[in-house]
Design a protein around this motif. Structure first.
Motif, PDB file in Angstrom:
ATOM      1  N   SER C  42       0.839  -1.197   0.000  1.00 34.71           N
ATOM      2  CA  SER C  42       0.000   0.000   0.000  1.00 34.71           C
ATOM      3  C   SER C  42       0.873   1.247   0.000  1.00 34.71           C
ATOM      4  CB  SER C  42      -0.905   0.003   1.249  1.00 34.71           C
ATOM      5  OG  SER C  42      -1.516   1.269   1.394  1.00 34.71           O
ATOM      6  N   ASP C  44      -0.229   3.928   1.284  1.00 29.64           N
ATOM      7  CA  ASP C  44      -0.705   4.677   2.445  1.00 29.64           C
ATOM      8  C   ASP C  44       0.216   4.407   3.644  1.00 29.64           C
ATOM      9  OD1 ASP C  44      -2.014   5.863   4.510  1.00 29.64           O
ATOM     10  OD2 ASP C  44      -3.827   4.631   4.375  1.00 29.64           O
ATOM     11  N   HIS C  47      -1.205   2.401   6.455  1.00 30.51           N
ATOM     12  CA  HIS C  47      -1.599   1.002   6.280  1.00 30.51           C
ATOM     13  C   HIS C  47      -0.824   0.156   7.296  1.00 30.51           C
ATOM     14  CE1 HIS C  47      -1.796  -3.022   4.517  1.00 30.51           C
ATOM     15  NE2 HIS C  47      -2.866  -2.616   3.851  1.00 30.51           N
TER      16      HIS C  47
END
Lengths: 269, 269, 269, 269
Positions: C42, C44, C47
């Protein structure tokens, strides 16, 4: 840049223009527009003006230069580069560095700087750094406020010889050179001796007793200052820095040994 | 942005729209779309909204703001920038910063923020920071939960004067100014005195006793809070930060001195 | 990916292909080519597969996960992300993370992983993390080998109640929530109580006594393990991490208090 | 590169050209222009010449290699990569690494290096690293000057068996393998035993007593050197590094236990 006594320059503090003779009297400080900034500008990471900030950043993480305390100076032939007073040591920049010519510092009351940062003050450690450069030919001198150094001087206060830190039979002692103009390093069984001088209200007033200690212990690479910290030097930046690390290691070890009831001197042959 | 009492804005907590008079009553907090975000956006690394996160990151590595404890605030003229409550201090960002106007904080029960981060809570330290700004003209105030500060207050509990930390004849004392509206720094032989106030269940309730301590010790730059930590301020960010470092150094030294049976006060002249 | 019992997959250890029923028996571990790697990839930063390595790197600098000891796990709804066993925690990468479905872990002897790193072993802490997730609805659980935690359990051995660490009247106690399904935080005067369980040769065998301690102290967010370390959890990653920091702060403070002869409990109202 | 005895090469120290037979006599060191620099140049972060500087940088922050003390060596099949002597360990670079062939080091007095950095000296630790490689098939050996290791050896001086550090019933003990050519790790209840050898003025003179200690404790992965530090090895870089971390953790814990009056050995079954 050589400063001629006939030059007129602006004083750093009062911002007025004075003759060099007045500036040399130490009452005023020159800030001529040509402030020799080229002396602290270099792409070489090993240039003193780049090295001092890098070292000070490292020293800050070690707790040696907390709260703007402590400092460092590097000598390159006749030029001396100095960390300024009152700067957060981990944020120092090359443009904060003072530069002076060692051979021209005849009268310590009339310090002439080749290069002065516009809005800073020179360090009170300057005469002590200069003592290491002139009396011992050092290439670098470091001053720390390490708590381990301070605690060692406090622990010594109640001992018979309160003016000398001694430790032996610890491997890290081999991190020190045998002494001024001598070859090789101390051995494991040798006793490392670091003289302690008493602190004074004004740091520059330590100079005389520092020089006396240097004369009494000509081979020492460091002088402890009671309730204050330590001055450590070496022939090169490398040697000053690694000797300072080794010494701080030994000071910390000595404090821990005291907590555990272990003596600093032992009788191993 | 000046907030007019006729404006209607959305409350931060209940998400409903209220008149300014109701918002000013302190029950609701405005989150109008124009949240003055420009106040915390700057490319200047020295802008308070950039400096506070940078300082807090550094403080986290020093163990001063562990577990979201502690905080920092900077005053720029009439604007006060504040770290929020409950944020991991080493991860703080400029957009997490609260801003208020110092001259408009007449009633501490009705705090008005020029800028509030959408999903955070203001720090309970706010009234204590404001006391340093209004009573001492400070430009920055730092609050740490340093264990050394806490241990010093614990050690004082069994002493005759449990409400005053005193230490002298340590070089690092020179890291402190002489006091409010005074020139120069403390000397090596001066005794540094830091008053101690008792902790309260709610941090904001410390305000009154902090102000009493400031009145009793008008020249102090710090107040210890028993079993809690310390508040340290200074005229500038530089001075607050370096005084906080020097003080933490002295607290740690004091704890180590106690372990080694060394007294905090000595009779050297 | 849902694993069907009719599937045939390759065992992780023996590299042979087995039916799911055999793999579910826990003797073999699947390493099918489709190893659900998307679960740990990910962009992000928040995450779990990115957060766990970042947290572990931070924990390593704090001395919490020295020598591959300790670990961390994050629950995102029904998915549990776990640091593996035996990895240098400061070097961990997202692809080192194990993933399992919480609702499918009926039999702890037959652990099924949605995603297993090819050449690593699952952590023995797994059942303890799962206990925090299932019995307390935690969103994150951290296990440290902090020396302060270990020393606290050692100091308790000679006390009348050796199975309970208690401390009160320290501000940092406010860093803890009141407890399971309760609102708000502990107060300054509240006593923080952390149960201590005895260590076992195999870490997974701690699960039962950890659950007993959770039942006896339903509001605790942490359990100390004698001569081993501590498990700390929280509803979110933020809360688990900041509670773990606050607790480590209190353990360190408690050890220093003991050295200085200061009691952990005091009678301030 | 295989060095033929008929080759003529430049000596490192005297800069004159000598026959290989003279260079092999150990009086001179080769610095031929083709210095096998390819052996220390790699884009792979896991290459020994890249790993050693990275590890040493980490060790410096842990206080293990202060003041150029300590060191590290990695064996890759028959090639041994060594950190040099006297280098600031946090600044080491791949080009500072020595390389030698293990199978060709028949006479320790005549060390032949496949690759020597032009202006450095080989480490005095070399024969001790080689002992770990040849006698125990280690893949990596680390030498630290950790103060915790030194303090443990000092504390042992007054004990009945001053040549053996023993600790049990601490979870971190599980961070060690059972021993040479054995499978699995020590258990929680097992007693970890680390022999202590006496320090010598010249580090290379430790080799014999290190080998004697290895023979007496064939399963140990470490040997303490009194008032000096510790040597730790492992089958891989990973194992040597994590065992060294676990051991330093246990040394620190042991020192703190001593301060708190807690015994290193306990009777828990």
């Amino acid at each position: 840049m050589t400063v001629h006594s006939k030059c007129y320059m602006q004083c750093h503090r009062c911002t007025r223009v004075w003759s060099q003779s007045r500036l040399r009297a130490g009452i005023h400080r020159m800030t001529e527009s040509n402030n020799n900034d080229h002396l602290v500008k270099s792409d070489d990471s090993q240039h003193p003006a780049n090295l001092i900030p890098e070292l000070c950043k490292k020293f800050w993480t070690l707790g040696w230069v907390t709260g703007t305390g402590g400092g460092a100076s590097i000598r390159d032939d006749d030029l001396v580069y100095l960390a300024p007073s009152g700067v957060q040591k981990e944020l120092m920049k090359p443009e904060d560095i003072y530069v002076l010519e060692l051979s021209k510092q005849l009268d310590p009351k009339q310090r002439i700087y080749l290069r002065s940062p516009p809005s800073l003050k020179p360090s009170q450690c300057t005469p002590l750094f200069i003592a290491a450069f002139t009396k011992r030919g050092a290439g670098c001198c470091i001053h720390t406020h390490s708590q381990w150094a301070v605690l060692v001087t406090l622990l010594l206060e109640s001992q018979s010889n309160k003016n000398l830190f001694e430790i032996n039979n610890i491997e890290q002692i081999k991190g020190f050179g045998k002494g001024y103009q001598k070859q090789g390093a101390l051995g494991y069984h040798d006793t490392l001796r670091i003289p302690v001088i008493e602190n004074t209200p004004h740091e520059e007033d330590l100079t005389e007793s520092l020089e006396v200690a240097m004369d009494k212990y000509p081979d020492t690479y460091a002088v402890l200052v009671r309730r204050h910290g330590v001055y450590v030097w070496g022939e090169t930046v490398h040697k000053a820095k690694t000797q300072c690390e080794s010494l701080d290691y030994l000071f910390q070890l000595a404090v821990e040994m005291k907590k555990l009831g272990l003596p600093w001197l032992s009788d191993i042959a």
